[in-house]
Design an enzyme around this catalytic site. Sequence first.
Site, PDB file in Angstrom:
ATOM      1  N   LYS A 167       0.813  -1.223   0.000  1.00 19.92           N
ATOM      2  CA  LYS A 167       0.000   0.000   0.000  1.00 19.92           C
ATOM      3  C   LYS A 167       0.847   1.275   0.000  1.00 19.92           C
ATOM      4  CE  LYS A 167      -4.173  -1.861   2.167  1.00 19.92           C
ATOM      5  NZ  LYS A 167      -5.175  -1.697   3.219  1.00 19.92           N
ATOM      6  N   ASP A 169      -9.842   3.084   2.417  1.00 16.94           N
ATOM      7  CA  ASP A 169      -9.920   2.492   3.762  1.00 16.94           C
ATOM      8  C   ASP A 169     -10.459   3.540   4.741  1.00 16.94           C
ATOM      9  OD1 ASP A 169      -9.045  -0.101   3.229  1.00 16.94           O
ATOM     10  OD2 ASP A 169      -6.935   0.416   3.471  1.00 16.94           O
ATOM     11  N   ASN A 172      -4.836   2.240  -1.465  1.00 23.98           N
ATOM     12  CA  ASN A 172      -5.438   0.894  -1.594  1.00 23.98           C
ATOM     13  C   ASN A 172      -6.223   0.753  -2.895  1.00 23.98           C
ATOM     14  OD1 ASN A 172      -7.817   2.330  -1.019  1.00 23.98           O
ATOM     15  ND2 ASN A 172      -8.709   0.596   0.063  1.00 23.98           N
TER      16      ASN A 172
HETATM   17  P1  NAP Z   1       0.111  -3.300   9.481  1.00 22.96           P
HETATM   18  O1  NAP Z   1       0.383  -2.098   8.647  1.00 22.96           O
HETATM   19  O2  NAP Z   1       1.008  -4.487   9.395  1.00 22.96           O
HETATM   20  O3  NAP Z   1       0.089  -2.775  11.025  1.00 22.96           O
HETATM   21  C1  NAP Z   1      -0.190  -3.629  12.077  1.00 22.96           C
HETATM   22  C2  NAP Z   1      -0.006  -2.898  13.413  1.00 22.96           C
HETATM   23  O4  NAP Z   1      -0.370  -3.812  14.435  1.00 22.96           O
HETATM   24  C3  NAP Z   1       1.433  -2.467  13.691  1.00 22.96           C
HETATM   25  O5  NAP Z   1       1.428  -1.238  14.374  1.00 22.96           O
HETATM   26  C4  NAP Z   1       1.947  -3.573  14.600  1.00 22.96           C
HETATM   27  O6  NAP Z   1       2.911  -3.162  15.524  1.00 22.96           O
HETATM   28  C5  NAP Z   1       0.688  -3.924  15.377  1.00 22.96           C
HETATM   29  N1  NAP Z   1       0.777  -5.283  15.900  1.00 22.96           N
HETATM   30  C6  NAP Z   1       0.991  -6.422  15.207  1.00 22.96           C
HETATM   31  N2  NAP Z   1       1.016  -7.481  16.038  1.00 22.96           N
HETATM   32  C7  NAP Z   1       0.830  -6.986  17.298  1.00 22.96           C
HETATM   33  C8  NAP Z   1       0.773  -7.573  18.576  1.00 22.96           C
HETATM   34  N3  NAP Z   1       0.903  -8.903  18.747  1.00 22.96           N
HETATM   35  N4  NAP Z   1       0.543  -6.759  19.640  1.00 22.96           N
HETATM   36  C9  NAP Z   1       0.408  -5.419  19.489  1.00 22.96           C
HETATM   37  N5  NAP Z   1       0.471  -4.803  18.281  1.00 22.96           N
HETATM   38  C10 NAP Z   1       0.668  -5.582  17.203  1.00 22.96           C
HETATM   39  O7  NAP Z   1      -1.353  -3.848   9.222  1.00 22.96           O
HETATM   40  P2  NAP Z   1      -2.644  -2.990   8.829  1.00 22.96           P
HETATM   41  O8  NAP Z   1      -2.755  -2.866   7.364  1.00 22.96           O
HETATM   42  O9  NAP Z   1      -2.613  -1.765   9.646  1.00 22.96           O
HETATM   43  O10 NAP Z   1      -3.833  -3.975   9.277  1.00 22.96           O
HETATM   44  C11 NAP Z   1      -4.183  -4.126  10.642  1.00 22.96           C
HETATM   45  C12 NAP Z   1      -5.505  -4.850  10.743  1.00 22.96           C
HETATM   46  O11 NAP Z   1      -6.548  -4.078  10.143  1.00 22.96           O
HETATM   47  C13 NAP Z   1      -5.517  -6.211  10.017  1.00 22.96           C
HETATM   48  O12 NAP Z   1      -6.168  -7.139  10.837  1.00 22.96           O
HETATM   49  C14 NAP Z   1      -6.347  -5.964   8.786  1.00 22.96           C
HETATM   50  O13 NAP Z   1      -7.062  -7.108   8.378  1.00 22.96           O
HETATM   51  C15 NAP Z   1      -7.316  -4.885   9.289  1.00 22.96           C
HETATM   52  N6  NAP Z   1      -7.842  -4.093   8.167  1.00 22.96           N
HETATM   53  C16 NAP Z   1      -9.172  -4.200   7.907  1.00 22.96           C
HETATM   54  C17 NAP Z   1      -9.706  -3.491   6.848  1.00 22.96           C
HETATM   55  C18 NAP Z   1     -11.191  -3.617   6.579  1.00 22.96           C
HETATM   56  O14 NAP Z   1     -11.605  -3.273   5.463  1.00 22.96           O
HETATM   57  N7  NAP Z   1     -11.967  -4.056   7.532  1.00 22.96           N
HETATM   58  C19 NAP Z   1      -8.910  -2.690   6.045  1.00 22.96           C
HETATM   59  C20 NAP Z   1      -7.540  -2.588   6.351  1.00 22.96           C
HETATM   60  C21 NAP Z   1      -7.009  -3.321   7.419  1.00 22.96           C
HETATM   61  P3  NAP Z   1       4.464  -2.966  15.109  1.00 22.96           P
HETATM   62  O15 NAP Z   1       4.457  -1.747  14.240  1.00 22.96           O
HETATM   63  O16 NAP Z   1       5.149  -2.790  16.397  1.00 22.96           O
HETATM   64  O17 NAP Z   1       4.851  -4.212  14.363  1.00 22.96           O
END
Ligand code: NAP
Length: 283
Positions: free
Chosen positions: A71, A107, A92
Amino acid sequence: MCRATITQKEIYALFGNPVGHSLSPLMHRTAYEAMGIEALYVPFCVRDIEAALRGIRGLDIRGVSVTLPFKTEVMAWLDSVDGAARAIGAVNTIVNRGGGLEGFNTDWSGLAEDLKECMEIEGKTFAVLGAGGAARAALYAIVREGGRPFVISRSREKGEALAGEFGCPWHPPAGSGRLDADCLINATPVGMAPAGEGMPLPDVDLSRFGWVVDLIYNPLKTKLLAEAQAAGCATRSGLGMFIHQGAQQIKLWTGLEAPRSLMREVVLEKLEADDRDKTHRKT
Ligand code: NAP
């Protein structure tokens, strides 16, 4: 040269890695069929994003959904990026207008649309958990709609930088038990299938939040949402955000309104069937 006898369908694509788990193909194909659009929506597990982006022009792909981990990376290769996507730092959605590639982010607007269906954003406080792409989209949506967010993340460096960009406070997870807000939004993958079952913010009294929203939609009821319900909070999964961001992509690509209820129905049906399978396998 293409032969005149072959009518090419409109091609739309999903670029990510991995993409096998994605429900976007099901949702988009259902929408095009109902809208009477002769279109293909193809998921690509991308190995070389620069080459894949060149392929958009080469293959006359009309629009692309972009998912993890591309992204942010795609932005460097596009002809233009919309202001909201630039502020969030993630695209996205790519629109191919006659060979010019334009980047958008649905998003944030998908989430804003979904939240506004059930709550006021303006003047309300939001605890956003995580510091990745979804957290950035959530913060942008909340600030733009007049809400007051703060960030909770395990990484101090990332969290403080992100909070600074959006002019809001950052808190570490330790000690967040004392915090409260009108709404808690989980923007981490903790609790997502297939790993499932995790709690993104252990040791917190969830009754301190009126609403608990999990951006995860698979499973529909994460452990966080189950515990929030038990604590008396109103809850929301990420399904509505997913449907709205997809429908907004279709609008950007075709100019037409997508059949959101139908899209929601098929995705929900698939998620519920997967849930039943999982329960069946466990027993
Ligand atoms: P991302 O860019 O990889 O970011 C994930 C974040 O979560 C990072 O800040 C990471 O921390 C943190 N994290 C990961 N594992 C963790 C843990 N065990 N404990 C605490 N923090 C943790 O991912 P993203 O794109 O933001 O997506 C995040 C979630 O949103 C996913 O589940 C995705 O499916 C969901 N989402 C949903 C939609 C929808 O349409 N509903 C759209 C987009 C995303 P670090 O930076 O320290 O690694």
